[in-house]
Motif scaffolding. Structure first.
Motif, PDB file in Angstrom:
ATOM      1  N   PHE A  76       0.716  -1.248  -0.016  1.00 18.35           N
ATOM      2  CA  PHE A  76      -0.078  -0.098   0.040  1.00 18.35           C
ATOM      3  C   PHE A  76       0.933   1.244   0.071  1.00 18.35           C
ATOM      4  O   PHE A  76       1.920   1.211   0.507  1.00 18.35           O
ATOM      5  CB  PHE A  76      -0.997  -0.091   1.120  1.00 18.35           C
ATOM      6  N   LEU A  77       0.243   2.552  -0.614  1.00 21.73           N
ATOM      7  CA  LEU A  77       0.907   3.693  -0.361  1.00 21.73           C
ATOM      8  C   LEU A  77      -0.231   4.496   0.381  1.00 21.73           C
ATOM      9  O   LEU A  77      -1.354   4.181   0.376  1.00 21.73           O
ATOM     10  CB  LEU A  77       0.582   4.303  -1.888  1.00 21.73           C
ATOM     11  N   VAL A  78       0.443   4.971   1.445  1.00 21.22           N
ATOM     12  CA  VAL A  78      -0.466   5.629   2.520  1.00 21.22           C
ATOM     13  C   VAL A  78       0.058   7.224   2.544  1.00 21.22           C
ATOM     14  O   VAL A  78       1.266   7.461   2.966  1.00 21.22           O
ATOM     15  CB  VAL A  78      -0.132   5.164   4.005  1.00 21.22           C
ATOM     16  N   VAL A  79      -0.975   7.960   2.101  1.00 20.39           N
ATOM     17  CA  VAL A  79      -0.730   9.390   2.185  1.00 20.39           C
ATOM     18  C   VAL A  79      -1.216  10.103   3.247  1.00 20.39           C
ATOM     19  O   VAL A  79      -2.617   9.959   3.601  1.00 20.39           O
ATOM     20  CB  VAL A  79      -1.281  10.135   0.753  1.00 20.39           C
ATOM     21  N   GLY A  80      -0.634  10.729   4.243  1.00 20.22           N
ATOM     22  CA  GLY A  80      -1.439  11.723   5.054  1.00 20.22           C
ATOM     23  C   GLY A  80      -1.400  13.015   4.672  1.00 20.22           C
ATOM     24  O   GLY A  80      -0.860  13.563   4.096  1.00 20.22           O
TER      25      GLY A  80
ATOM     26  N   TYR B  85      -0.970   1.572  -9.169  1.00 21.46           N
ATOM     27  CA  TYR B  85       0.051   2.219  -9.808  1.00 21.46           C
ATOM     28  C   TYR B  85       1.075   1.623 -10.094  1.00 21.46           C
ATOM     29  O   TYR B  85       2.186   1.406  -9.273  1.00 21.46           O
ATOM     30  CB  TYR B  85       0.457   3.597  -8.675  1.00 21.46           C
ATOM     31  N   PRO B  86       1.263   0.981 -11.317  1.00 25.50           N
ATOM     32  CA  PRO B  86       2.340   0.033 -11.889  1.00 25.50           C
ATOM     33  C   PRO B  86       3.661   0.660 -11.580  1.00 25.50           C
ATOM     34  O   PRO B  86       4.547  -0.181 -11.251  1.00 25.50           O
ATOM     35  CB  PRO B  86       1.783  -0.191 -13.445  1.00 25.50           C
ATOM     36  N   ARG B  87       3.981   1.998 -11.945  1.00 25.91           N
ATOM     37  CA  ARG B  87       5.250   2.358 -11.711  1.00 25.91           C
ATOM     38  C   ARG B  87       5.652   2.399 -10.213  1.00 25.91           C
ATOM     39  O   ARG B  87       6.960   2.203 -10.020  1.00 25.91           O
ATOM     40  CB  ARG B  87       5.352   3.788 -12.197  1.00 25.91           C
ATOM     41  N   LEU B  88       4.898   2.713  -9.398  1.00 24.68           N
ATOM     42  CA  LEU B  88       5.159   2.690  -8.013  1.00 24.68           C
ATOM     43  C   LEU B  88       5.366   1.163  -7.543  1.00 24.68           C
ATOM     44  O   LEU B  88       6.172   0.940  -6.778  1.00 24.68           O
ATOM     45  CB  LEU B  88       4.144   3.377  -6.967  1.00 24.68           C
ATOM     46  N   GLU B  89       4.457   0.296  -8.000  1.00 22.51           N
ATOM     47  CA  GLU B  89       4.521  -1.025  -7.350  1.00 22.51           C
ATOM     48  C   GLU B  89       5.671  -1.767  -7.781  1.00 22.51           C
ATOM     49  O   GLU B  89       6.216  -2.668  -7.130  1.00 22.51           O
ATOM     50  CB  GLU B  89       3.361  -2.018  -8.105  1.00 22.51           C
ATOM     51  N   GLY B  90       6.414  -1.370  -8.854  1.00 23.53           N
ATOM     52  CA  GLY B  90       7.708  -2.033  -9.380  1.00 23.53           C
ATOM     53  C   GLY B  90       8.822  -1.352  -9.024  1.00 23.53           C
ATOM     54  O   GLY B  90       9.877  -1.588  -9.548  1.00 23.53           O
TER      55      GLY B  90
ATOM     56  N   LEU C   3      -6.449  10.427  -5.465  1.00 23.13           N
ATOM     57  CA  LEU C   3      -6.525   9.402  -4.307  1.00 23.13           C
ATOM     58  C   LEU C   3      -7.835   9.194  -3.664  1.00 23.13           C
ATOM     59  O   LEU C   3      -8.170   8.320  -3.265  1.00 23.13           O
ATOM     60  CB  LEU C   3      -5.477   9.748  -3.532  1.00 23.13           C
ATOM     61  N   LEU C   4      -8.398  10.600  -3.198  1.00 25.07           N
ATOM     62  CA  LEU C   4      -9.651  10.421  -2.408  1.00 25.07           C
ATOM     63  C   LEU C   4     -10.919   9.930  -3.215  1.00 25.07           C
ATOM     64  O   LEU C   4     -11.713   9.326  -2.607  1.00 25.07           O
ATOM     65  CB  LEU C   4      -9.861  11.818  -1.927  1.00 25.07           C
ATOM     66  N   ARG C   5     -10.619   9.968  -4.402  1.00 24.46           N
ATOM     67  CA  ARG C   5     -11.653   9.434  -5.431  1.00 24.46           C
ATOM     68  C   ARG C   5     -11.554   8.139  -5.517  1.00 24.46           C
ATOM     69  O   ARG C   5     -12.576   7.434  -6.226  1.00 24.46           O
ATOM     70  CB  ARG C   5     -11.815  10.284  -6.715  1.00 24.46           C
ATOM     71  N   GLY C   6     -10.393   7.621  -5.331  1.00 31.29           N
ATOM     72  CA  GLY C   6     -10.184   6.098  -5.570  1.00 31.29           C
ATOM     73  C   GLY C   6      -9.809   5.711  -6.875  1.00 31.29           C
ATOM     74  O   GLY C   6     -10.174   4.776  -7.673  1.00 31.29           O
ATOM     75  N   ALA C   7      -9.096   6.692  -7.682  1.00 32.28           N
ATOM     76  CA  ALA C   7      -9.039   6.781  -8.967  1.00 32.28           C
ATOM     77  C   ALA C   7      -7.525   5.862  -9.285  1.00 32.28           C
ATOM     78  O   ALA C   7      -6.428   6.372  -8.697  1.00 32.28           O
ATOM     79  CB  ALA C   7      -8.810   8.124  -9.619  1.00 32.28           C
TER      80      ALA C   7
ATOM     81  N   PRO D 243      -3.983   0.536  -2.635  1.00 33.14           N
ATOM     82  CA  PRO D 243      -3.021  -0.368  -3.125  1.00 33.14           C
ATOM     83  C   PRO D 243      -2.111   0.065  -4.113  1.00 33.14           C
ATOM     84  O   PRO D 243      -2.303   0.760  -5.272  1.00 33.14           O
ATOM     85  CB  PRO D 243      -4.214  -1.395  -3.916  1.00 33.14           C
ATOM     86  N   LEU D 244      -0.829  -0.511  -3.844  1.00 29.71           N
ATOM     87  CA  LEU D 244       0.098  -0.284  -4.817  1.00 29.71           C
ATOM     88  C   LEU D 244       0.028  -0.661  -6.153  1.00 29.71           C
ATOM     89  O   LEU D 244       0.491  -0.084  -7.266  1.00 29.71           O
ATOM     90  CB  LEU D 244       1.699  -0.741  -4.281  1.00 29.71           C
ATOM     91  N   LYS D 245      -0.665  -1.869  -6.418  1.00 29.80           N
ATOM     92  CA  LYS D 245      -1.101  -2.416  -7.493  1.00 29.80           C
ATOM     93  C   LYS D 245      -1.767  -1.418  -8.568  1.00 29.80           C
ATOM     94  O   LYS D 245      -1.956  -1.627  -9.724  1.00 29.80           O
ATOM     95  CB  LYS D 245      -1.638  -3.870  -7.400  1.00 29.80           C
TER      96      LYS D 245
END
Length: 90
Positions: A21-25, A39-44, A76-80, A35-37
């Motif tokens: 997971f990516l967690v943004v405060g 965002y493929p660039r972040l996941e890899g 991120l808030l929209r879940g996009a 979920p990191l999945k």
């Protein structure tokens, strides 16, 4: 009128990663976990690449220069989720 809406501040305060997971405060104390999945660039990416992020867009966005990835707190808030892996590799 809700006072919560008056105190909402969707600017980025922190960024953390777990294995999946990516967690943004946010400045108002909320935390967005996605979920990191999504965002493929972040996941890899490597740990070093993930830790090299900067706040952009007046505080409402994140940018990873080495990964050419940009995210907004609005998205991120929209879940996009980001583009799928096939689109990223093209």
């Amino acid at each position: 009128m809700s006072t919560l809406a008056l105190n909402a501040d969707e600017r980025v305060a922190s960024v953390d990663f777990s294995d999946d997971f990516l967690v943004v405060g946010l400045m108002d104390g909320r935390r967005i976990s996605v979920p990191l999945k999504w965002y493929p660039r972040l996941e890899g990416a490597s740990s070093d690449e993930l830790s090299n992020w900067e706040i952009c867009g007046g505080g409402y966005g994140l940018h990873w220069p080495k990964l050419d990835e940009d995210l907004s707190t609005e998205g991120l808030l929209r879940g996009a989720p980001g583009p799928n892996k096939a689109m990223v590799s093209e």
